[in-house]
Structures are given as C-alpha cells and as structure tokens.
Design a protein around this motif. Structure first.
Motif, short mmCIF file in Angstrom:
data_model
loop_
_atom_site.label_atom_id
_atom_site.label_comp_id
_atom_site.label_asym_id
_atom_site.label_seq_id
_atom_site.Cartn_x
_atom_site.Cartn_y
_atom_site.Cartn_z
N ILE A 25 0.92 -1.35 0.08
CA ILE A 25 0.14 -0.17 0.04
C ILE A 25 0.92 1.34 0.14
O ILE A 25 1.92 1.45 0.72
CB ILE A 25 -0.85 0.07 1.39
N SER A 26 0.45 2.35 -1.02
CA SER A 26 1.09 3.45 -0.79
C SER A 26 0.60 4.41 0.18
O SER A 26 -0.71 4.12 0.75
CB SER A 26 0.96 4.41 -2.26
N ALA A 27 1.15 5.76 0.54
CA ALA A 27 0.44 6.79 1.36
C ALA A 27 -0.84 7.01 0.49
O ALA A 27 -0.88 7.11 -0.73
CB ALA A 27 1.48 7.64 1.52
N VAL A 67 -0.38 12.75 0.43
CA VAL A 67 0.29 12.83 1.67
C VAL A 67 1.75 12.96 1.84
O VAL A 67 2.22 13.71 2.21
CB VAL A 67 -0.14 11.50 2.57
N THR A 68 2.28 12.25 0.75
CA THR A 68 3.93 12.37 0.48
C THR A 68 4.26 13.73 0.35
O THR A 68 5.15 14.16 0.81
CB THR A 68 4.55 11.40 -0.23
N ASP A 69 3.41 14.17 -0.69
CA ASP A 69 3.84 15.50 -1.03
C ASP A 69 3.49 16.71 0.18
O ASP A 69 4.46 17.61 0.31
CB ASP A 69 2.73 16.19 -2.12
N GLY A 88 3.68 8.11 6.01
CA GLY A 88 2.58 8.13 5.11
C GLY A 88 2.05 6.88 4.81
O GLY A 88 0.76 6.34 4.86
N GLU A 89 2.87 6.03 4.41
CA GLU A 89 2.86 4.38 4.14
C GLU A 89 2.33 3.62 5.29
O GLU A 89 1.27 2.88 5.26
CB GLU A 89 3.83 3.77 3.43
N ASN A 90 2.72 4.09 6.76
CA ASN A 90 2.52 3.29 7.86
C ASN A 90 0.76 3.65 8.14
O ASN A 90 0.26 2.54 8.53
CB ASN A 90 3.07 3.88 9.00
N GLY A 104 12.71 6.44 -2.86
CA GLY A 104 12.59 7.19 -4.06
C GLY A 104 11.19 7.36 -4.35
O GLY A 104 10.48 6.29 -4.18
N ARG A 105 10.71 8.33 -5.00
CA ARG A 105 9.45 8.63 -5.31
C ARG A 105 8.71 7.37 -6.22
O ARG A 105 9.59 7.05 -7.12
CB ARG A 105 9.09 9.91 -6.04
N GLY A 106 7.58 7.23 -5.91
CA GLY A 106 6.91 6.04 -6.57
C GLY A 106 7.39 4.68 -6.37
O GLY A 106 7.28 3.67 -6.83
N GLY A 107 7.98 4.55 -4.98
CA GLY A 107 8.90 3.46 -4.55
C GLY A 107 8.01 2.08 -4.25
O GLY A 107 8.65 1.26 -4.04
N SER A 108 7.03 2.41 -3.98
CA SER A 108 5.79 1.47 -3.59
C SER A 108 5.82 0.29 -4.58
O SER A 108 5.86 -0.64 -4.39
CB SER A 108 4.37 1.76 -3.30
N ASP A 109 5.99 0.80 -6.15
CA ASP A 109 6.13 -0.09 -7.25
C ASP A 109 7.22 -0.98 -6.80
O ASP A 109 7.06 -2.30 -7.30
CB ASP A 109 6.09 0.73 -8.41
N1 ASP Z 1 4.04 7.69 -1.36
C1 ASP Z 1 5.44 7.47 -1.94
C2 ASP Z 1 5.26 8.76 -3.30
O1 ASP Z 1 4.49 9.26 -3.28
C3 ASP Z 1 5.68 6.20 -2.84
C4 ASP Z 1 4.51 6.02 -3.73
O2 ASP Z 1 3.46 6.42 -3.81
O3 ASP Z 1 4.80 4.71 -4.65
O4 ASP Z 1 6.19 8.78 -3.82
#
Ligand code: ASP
Ligand code: ADP
Ligand code: MG
Length: 416
Positions: free
Chosen positions: A40-42, A46-48, A73-75, A149-154
C-alpha cells in the motif's frame, strides 16, 4: 494455492471509501482461493504534503529525518487498509517495510534494496493472514528507516513478488494500464495489451510515471512479470514482460514526456582528457541524476558540454559546479529552467529506420525547436521548451499513428 502480490497506489487509497474498495478487492482475491500480500502507498497527496511541511522546518531537511517522516504516510495507509479488511470479516495484519524484511543501503530518500528476507510474511501467509505491507520503505542493516525514491511502492511490490516467487503481481492504479502516452495529456492514447520490460523501462525513465523506473529495472533483472491495471474497474490491464518476437513489429510503442527539467551548459571548456570526468563525478557524488549529455564539436581546442537534470537539483548542481568551472577554466555555466523532454520508445526501432527523421520533421513543421537530442537503441529523446511539450506529445502521438494502434490483449493475464 496461488500467491498474488497486489500493489495499490496513492489515488487508489486516497479516501476512506477508496480504502474500503481496496479492502473488498483484496478479500475477493483471497476468496478466489489465493494467498494475498498487498503493498500500500500513502494516501494521495500525503507524501507531497509531508515533504512540504519538512521544507517549512528547514530549506534542506535532514534526509534521515525526512525518511522517518515520509514512512509515516505508508504506515498510516497500511494500518487503515488492514482495519478495513478485518472489518469485512477477513484476517489481515499490517507490516512496515522493515518487518516485511526489506533491507536497503544507507542512501536516505533514494535507498536501494540490498536484500529481502520475507520470513515473517511467509509465516503469516502460512497462518492464513492477508499481509498488508507498507510500500516505499525499508531499513538499513543498522535499523534506520529509509525510503526508496518517489513512486517506490512499485519497487516494494516487484521486489516482494520476486522474493516470494509470487504467481502474479498486479499493480493497481488510477488508469486502466500503460497507455501509448499519458492519457491525461493525449486523450486519444490507447491502453496497451502488453509491453516489453525494456520499453516500459525507457518510458518510465523518460517521465511516464505510471511505473517507477527502478521497479521495472528490478522486474527485468529478476524476470518478474506484472500487470498494471485499474483499482476501480474489473478490466484486464497491461502485462509487462520479457519481449517476444512479434513485439518488434510495432515501431513506436509509446510517447513519454518529462517536465520540470533543467539544461546545464558548461561553456567553452578545454577539450582534453579528464574534464568531463571531473564535471560529472562532482554531480554524481551528490547523487544527482544526469540525463541527456551532449558535447558539441571541438573548435579551437574548446567545446560546450550540455546535460539535463531535474529542475529541483539545479540549485545544488550550480553550487557544486561553480568551483569546478573555475578549476577547468571553462568560460562559464549557463543554466536554463522551463525545458522538458519528449521521447518516443519502441523495440521496433532496432529493425526500422527513419523514426528520428519523422519525429524531427513533425516538430519542425509545428515550429517547435529542438534544443538537445539523445538516442538509445529503442528511444529517441529531444529537449524542447516546456510550454510546447503537450502540443508536441499530441502531434507526435498522431504522427506515429498510435491512437489507431490497438494491440490484441496479452494471452497471460493473471486473474483476468
Ligand atoms: N508515497 C510515495 C510517493 O508518493 C511512494 C509511492 O506512492 O509509490 O512517492
Ligand atoms: P499510483 O499512485 O497508483 O502509483 P501514479 O500517479 O504514480 O499512480 O501513476 C499513474 C499515473 O501515471 C496516471 O494517472 C497517468 O496520469 C500517469 N501516466 C504517465 N504516463 C502514462 C502512460 N504512458 N500510461 C498510463 N499512465 C501514465
Ligand atoms: Mg506511482
């Protein structure tokens, strides 16, 4: 029993209602006689928001603390998802990246996964739990929290799917799959049935943020096939996999754009061994990613060296390079914000010629000036003014007939 790894991005868990929708899909998957690990991502934004707050505390927030902050955020999203699953009568448990066994190096905010030991996940799965894992985060050998790094949940999803040897990895997002171009920029863009890792890797690296490029790199390296699909619809998405022979028939698979780029030119620098090394090692030491690099023809023993970086790195790059410019006796440092990169990508370019000419011609006819060009075996990228990039993407998309291109769905959609 099949093991399915699912990843739900920020928009897909962007509200209480969306989280309940995700919980429903997770439980449905389990009821199809599958074991489920969900990353799960934030929640969207939220991250921004956390990054913004951090910059209100300090213009250059400590990266260790930034990671501690961003991981929250992810927690939060993970705990909420586990609660929602439990409320549906299933049994879920949430884990942090550290608990899930995601071990990383010490590069805070851009950490790389060093190893995954998913023992705890395996034990919980054996106990019939649905395991909900916080994406984007890991832990160093010393127990410090890191982010990927951004997008790191992938990346968390792909890496866990690989480590757990999952039967399917599904990346749920807010679009129906990987499109020929960002559907928010080109409305005629079409969903692709399948895409080769190399193509998606180039597209992700060229700004198509539908997948984090490091996640695709990891998938290619370890042969983790995955499907990008919508969390709000039932339709099959796009399958990313190793290339097959017929994929080369399509010359251009997609068009990517990357905004917020900056162009840096080291003006009139001596054309001799060691100069480029000095300049780029300075930038690399600060973990700044350099993209296109172009050196002009040498004239009277000097040359110009241009490259692009993310606009956010421009201040740091300028500060680092100013003393080096004096040291290598270059005439000066010219920087330009407000540029963007447009790329056309396709493994068919290996066997078809004339793509560059068509692209340049198309942009030329539209009066769009090309400032830098770079190519790889399967990509041609140009730097243009940011103000023209959407128009350029629409024209390029039409030029290569991408809207008309609707490939047959892939044969191997997991859980189609
Ligand atoms: N929450 C993080 C981001 O916004 C990671 C993700 O969404 O994959 O970059
Ligand atoms: P998530 O929060 O699920 O990780 P992202 O916002 O990171 O989702 O990625 C999905 C977004 O990627 C889409 O909303 C879309 O605007 C954008 N995008 C860019 N290029 C493409 C493309 N070629 N195909 C699909 N989506 C794309
Ligand atoms: Mg994403």
């Amino acid at each position: 029993m099949r093991l399915i790894v699912q990843k739900y991005g920020g928009t897909s868990v962007g509200s209480a209602e969306r989280i309940r929708n995700v919980a429903k899909r997770i439980v449905e998957t389990q009821r199809e006689d599958c074991r489920v690990v969900a990353i799960i991502s934030a929640m969207a934004g939220v991250t921004d928001e956390l990054i913004k707050l951090a910059h209100e505390m300090s213009p250059d927030p400590d990266k260790r603390e930034l990671d501690v902050l961003l991981a929250t955020g992810e927690n939060a999203a993970t705990a909420l998802t586990a609660m929602a699953v439990n409320a549906l009568g299933a049994r879920a448990i949430s884990l942090t990246g550290a608990e899930a066994g995601v071990l990383t190096n010490r590069i805070h905010t851009k950490a790389r996964i060093a190893n995954i030991s998913p023992k705890q996940i395996q034990e919980l799965l054996a106990d019939d739990y649905i395991v909900i894992v916080a994406g984007f985060q890991g832990q160093t050998a010393e127990g410090e929290t890191t982010t990927l790094g951004r997008g790191g949940s992938d990346l968390t999803a792909i890496a866990l799917a690989g480590a757990l040897n999952a039967d399917a990895c599904q990346i749920f997002t807010d679009v129906d799959g990987v499109f020929t171009c960002d559907p928010r920029v080109v409305t005629e863009a079409k969903k692709l049935g399948e895409i080769a890792y190399d193509e998606l890797l180039e597209m992700a690296g060229a700004g198509s943020k539908v997948m984090q490029s490091r996640a695709v790199e990891f998938a290619k390296k370890f042969g983790v096939e995955f499907e990008v699909r919508s969390s709000l619809k039932r339709d099959v998405g796009t399958l990313a996999k190793e290339e097959t022979a017929n994929m080369e028939d399509v010359v251009v698979r997609g068009v990517s754009i990357d905004r917020n780029q900056a162009k840096v030119t080291v003006d009139d620098v001596r054309d001799e061994p060691g100069v480029a090394g000095r300049i780029f090692s300075t930038i690399a030491a600060a973990n700044i990613v350099v993209d296109m690099i172009v050196q002009s023809v040498s004239e009277h023993g000097t040359t110009d060296l241009s490259f692009t970086i993310h606009e956010n790195d421009l201040g740091a790059a300028r500060k680092l390079l100013e003393p080096v410019i004096r040291e290598v006796k270059a005439a000066g440092l010219i920087t330009k914000k407000g540029v963007a990169k447009l790329s056309v990508v396709g493994i068919g370019m290996r066997s078809h010629s004339g793509v560059a000419a068509r692209l340049f011609d198309c942009l030329g006819k539209a009066g769009i000036n090309i400032q830098l060009i770079s190519t790889s075996e399967i990509k041609i990228a140009v730097v243009i003014d940011e103000a023209a990039v959407e128009r350029a993407a629409q024209l390029t998309h039409a030029e290569f007939g991408l809207a008309a291109f609707a490939p047959a769905p892939a044969t191997m959609h997991p859980l189609g």
